[in-house]
Design an enzyme around this catalytic site. Structure first.
Site, PDB file in Angstrom:
ATOM      1  N   PRO A   1       0.836  -1.213   0.000  1.00 43.25           N
ATOM      2  CA  PRO A   1       0.000   0.000   0.000  1.00 43.25           C
ATOM      3  C   PRO A   1       0.869   1.261   0.000  1.00 43.25           C
ATOM      4  O   PRO A   1       1.901   1.297   0.669  1.00 43.25           O
ATOM      5  CB  PRO A   1      -0.788  -0.105   1.322  1.00 43.25           C
ATOM      6  CG  PRO A   1      -0.587  -1.476   1.836  1.00 43.25           C
ATOM      7  CD  PRO A   1       0.641  -2.046   1.202  1.00 43.25           C
TER       8      PRO A   1
ATOM      9  N   GLY B   1       4.389   3.151   5.035  1.00 44.92           N
ATOM     10  CA  GLY B   1       5.601   2.950   5.831  1.00 44.92           C
ATOM     11  C   GLY B   1       6.360   1.707   5.416  1.00 44.92           C
ATOM     12  O   GLY B   1       7.339   1.326   6.052  1.00 44.92           O
TER      13      GLY B   1
ATOM     14  N   ASP C   1      15.631   2.980   2.412  1.00 45.57           N
ATOM     15  CA  ASP C   1      14.576   2.276   1.675  1.00 45.57           C
ATOM     16  C   ASP C   1      15.052   1.860   0.282  1.00 45.57           C
ATOM     17  O   ASP C   1      14.790   0.741  -0.167  1.00 45.57           O
ATOM     18  CB  ASP C   1      13.334   3.170   1.543  1.00 45.57           C
ATOM     19  CG  ASP C   1      12.681   3.471   2.884  1.00 45.57           C
ATOM     20  OD1 ASP C   1      13.306   3.193   3.926  1.00 45.57           O
ATOM     21  OD2 ASP C   1      11.558   3.996   2.893  1.00 45.57           O
TER      22      ASP C   1
END
Ligand code: MEV
Length: 315
Positions: free
Chosen positions: A83, A87, A136
């Site tokens: 999604p 996060g 990330d």
């Protein structure tokens, strides 16, 4: 046409503090961001899922295309299991998948260009968000487990410097842990949350100390992981969560999910930028924790960790 995909991630320790060059540990999860990218025959301009690419709706795509693609118009179709703004690293997984597609469409291979892809993907996140760490994008590119540290250690991949901060990026062994993720359903805006912490950090010594404390705690987390000490790991996660609350990135619903998970977990904390988004818990009873998160109004899933990084998928 080229099909690529990259994994989402959970941050075990160190989010936000890592933006200032403190350490962080992230693990790739098996949920992936997938895309098909093909040159558009005859069309003008780039398309994303059938729509004209715009800065307002496709900021990461647009930045990446403008800075790192020198071919003709592209038709990009996305299919994400992560999604957005949850996060779990969907923007990093999107960006690395796109960079991987650029390399493959230009006749190169992802495996030969992994470091360049990671660097350009980080530059894209930094450019779009105004500030970022390579956590990330490194995890989406490399998969498995990634440690960003203040100096070189075993497993060093490369070194990155940007905006007065630097990081030594390492591959680390994926621990044997049961991790349950709980998504609040509330989207957190990473750029805004990073900027909020920055304002606090710039104006307040206590915020600076908290950031440094998160860094120290993260390295204690590395020791606990190496020792396989799950009790200690959980304790450190609880403390990391508290420090992130002090930095102002918690959210009432996130707190509810963390509290719901704790009675059956070694530890629980928010993961990623916060402000909504997701939390993680480590536990021996993943189904029970998933149910507690669901009962508290969250969307749980039991994460499979140690997923492979960016790859070209079968055509
Ligand atoms: C977001 O997943 C992690 C943050 O630390 C931002 C970053 O490292 O770029 C909040």
């Amino acid at each position: 046409m080229v099909r690529t995909s990259s994994p989402g991630k959970v941050i075990l320790f160190g989010e936000h503090a890592v933006v200032y060059g403190e350490p962080a540990i992230a693990l790739a999860v098996t949920r992936r961001f997938k895309m098909n990218v093909r040159p558009r025959d005859g069309g003008k301009g780039h398309l994303v899922d059938g729509h004209r690419m715009t800065a307002a709706h496709h900021s990461y795509f647009k930045y990446a295309v403008e800075n790192y693609w020198d071919g003709g118009p592209l038709d990009i179709a996305t299919d994400s299991e992560i999604p957005s703004s949850s996060g779990m690293g969907s923007s990093a997984a999107l960006t690395t998948s796109l960079m991987g597609a650029f390399v493959e469409l230009s006749g190169g291979t992802i495996d030969d260009e992994r470091e360049r892809i990671a660097r350009q993907s980080f530059a894209t996140e930094y450019g779009v968000q105004g500030r970022a760490s390579p956590t990330d994008t490194s995890t989406a590119t490399m998969g498995m487990g990634v440690l960003l540290a203040k100096g070189p250690m075993d497993g060093l991949l490369w070194h990155v410097e940007r905006g007065g901060a630097e990081w030594y990026i390492h591959r680390v062994d994926v621990p044997q842990l049961n991790i349950v993720v709980g998504f609040t359903g509330i989207k957190g805006n990473t750029g805004e949350l990073v900027a909020k912490v920055r304002r606090f950090w710039e104006s307040n010594n206590f915020a600076k100390e908290t950031v440094a404390d998160i860094g120290k705690l993260t390295m204690e987390g590395v020791e606990a992981l190496n020792a396989g000490n799950v009790e200690r790991l959980g304790e450190l996660m609880d403390r990391n969560h508290q420090m992130l609350s002090i930095l102002g990135v918690n959210h009432p619903k996130l707190q509810r999910l963390v509290e719901a998970a704790r009675p059956h977990s070694y530890g629980a904390k928010m993961t990623g930028a916060g402000g909504g988004g997701s939390m993680i818990a480590i536990t021996d009873e993943p189904e029970r924790v998933a149910k507690a998160i669901q009962d508290a109004g969250g969307r749980p899933f039991i994460a499979e960790i140690g997923a492979p990084g960016l790859r070209r998928d079968g055509d």
